[in-house]
Design an enzyme around this catalytic site. Structure first.
Site, PDB file in Angstrom:
ATOM      1  N   LYS A   1     -29.201  96.277  72.475  1.00  0.00           N
ATOM      2  CA  LYS A   1     -28.082  95.344  72.300  1.00  0.00           C
ATOM      3  C   LYS A   1     -27.413  95.092  73.642  1.00  0.00           C
ATOM      4  O   LYS A   1     -27.141  96.024  74.399  1.00  0.00           O
ATOM      5  CB  LYS A   1     -27.070  95.895  71.300  1.00  0.00           C
ATOM      6  CG  LYS A   1     -25.877  94.973  71.094  1.00  0.00           C
ATOM      7  CD  LYS A   1     -25.054  95.319  69.866  1.00  0.00           C
ATOM      8  CE  LYS A   1     -24.136  96.460  70.079  1.00  0.00           C
ATOM      9  NZ  LYS A   1     -23.098  96.583  69.026  1.00  0.00           N
TER      10      LYS A   1
ATOM     11  N   SER B   1     -35.243  78.983  73.292  1.00  0.00           N
ATOM     12  CA  SER B   1     -35.107  80.364  73.719  1.00  0.00           C
ATOM     13  C   SER B   1     -33.727  80.661  74.279  1.00  0.00           C
ATOM     14  O   SER B   1     -32.837  79.827  74.255  1.00  0.00           O
ATOM     15  CB  SER B   1     -36.147  80.728  74.772  1.00  0.00           C
ATOM     16  OG  SER B   1     -35.883  79.985  75.942  1.00  0.00           O
TER      17      SER B   1
ATOM     18  N   THR C   1     -34.134  83.833  68.287  1.00  0.00           N
ATOM     19  CA  THR C   1     -34.889  83.131  69.327  1.00  0.00           C
ATOM     20  C   THR C   1     -35.669  84.179  70.108  1.00  0.00           C
ATOM     21  O   THR C   1     -35.857  85.289  69.630  1.00  0.00           O
ATOM     22  CB  THR C   1     -33.966  82.268  70.211  1.00  0.00           C
ATOM     23  OG1 THR C   1     -34.761  81.430  71.046  1.00  0.00           O
ATOM     24  CG2 THR C   1     -32.998  83.092  71.029  1.00  0.00           C
ATOM     25  N   TYR C   2     -36.112  83.844  71.300  1.00  0.00           N
ATOM     26  CA  TYR C   2     -36.854  84.802  72.122  1.00  0.00           C
ATOM     27  C   TYR C   2     -36.336  84.764  73.551  1.00  0.00           C
ATOM     28  O   TYR C   2     -35.714  83.806  73.983  1.00  0.00           O
ATOM     29  CB  TYR C   2     -38.364  84.523  72.069  1.00  0.00           C
ATOM     30  CG  TYR C   2     -38.751  83.158  72.598  1.00  0.00           C
ATOM     31  CD1 TYR C   2     -39.097  82.980  73.933  1.00  0.00           C
ATOM     32  CD2 TYR C   2     -38.750  82.052  71.764  1.00  0.00           C
ATOM     33  CE1 TYR C   2     -39.438  81.727  74.422  1.00  0.00           C
ATOM     34  CE2 TYR C   2     -39.092  80.803  72.240  1.00  0.00           C
ATOM     35  CZ  TYR C   2     -39.439  80.640  73.569  1.00  0.00           C
ATOM     36  OH  TYR C   2     -39.762  79.399  74.043  1.00  0.00           O
TER      37      TYR C   2
ATOM     38  N   GLY D   1     -32.758  74.639  73.880  1.00  0.00           N
ATOM     39  CA  GLY D   1     -33.298  73.959  72.712  1.00  0.00           C
ATOM     40  C   GLY D   1     -32.283  73.886  71.593  1.00  0.00           C
ATOM     41  O   GLY D   1     -31.073  73.816  71.833  1.00  0.00           O
TER      42      GLY D   1
ATOM     43  N   ALA E   1     -30.962  75.971  69.728  1.00  0.00           N
ATOM     44  CA  ALA E   1     -29.914  77.004  69.768  1.00  0.00           C
ATOM     45  C   ALA E   1     -28.683  76.528  70.527  1.00  0.00           C
ATOM     46  O   ALA E   1     -27.572  77.009  70.280  1.00  0.00           O
ATOM     47  CB  ALA E   1     -30.463  78.279  70.398  1.00  0.00           C
TER      48      ALA E   1
END
Length: 116
Positions: free
Chosen positions: A9, A25, A57-58, A73, A75
């Site tokens: 985290k 992402s 997301t990544y 994007g 997000a």
């Protein structure tokens, strides 16, 4: 039996940008990725403290020690520059292993996103 548990985290960082026209992402300062025990391409959950939005997301590596936290994007519609977010990753583990596992939790400076 396997369960999904908190792995890493990054607690309360400030969004430095939101780029709707990017593929997708979250770009994260490379120093924060390493300190949190995350890797590029890893799936993460984003929690927006300002508006309660949650999304997955990544990770994409950002410039080391830049403090970069950029949602890309679609997000980018869920956050605004200056919002405070929490970035969380999870891992599947054997139940007994999970009892002993200690997640990596980091607390960067909320204004600069840098580690002290």
């Amino acid at each position: 039996m396997q369960i999904e548990v908190l792995k890493s985290k990054i607690h309360r960082v400030k969004v430095t940008g939101a780029d709707l026209d990017y593929i997708g992402s979250i770009t994260i300062d490379e120093a924060l990725i390493e300190a949190a025990g995350m890797i590029e391409g890893e799936k993460v959950s984003i929690v927006n403290v300002n508006n309660g939005e949650r999304l997955d997301t990544y990770v994409i590596k950002g410039k080391r020690n830049s403090g970069a936290i950029v949602l890309n994007g679609p997000a980018a519609r869920k956050v605004q520059k200056g919002d405070i977010i929490i970035i969380i990753s999870y891992a599947l583990m054997d139940f007994e292993e999970a009892k002993l596992f200690k997640p990596s939790i980091i607390f960067p400076d909320e204004q600069t996103n840098l580690l002290e």
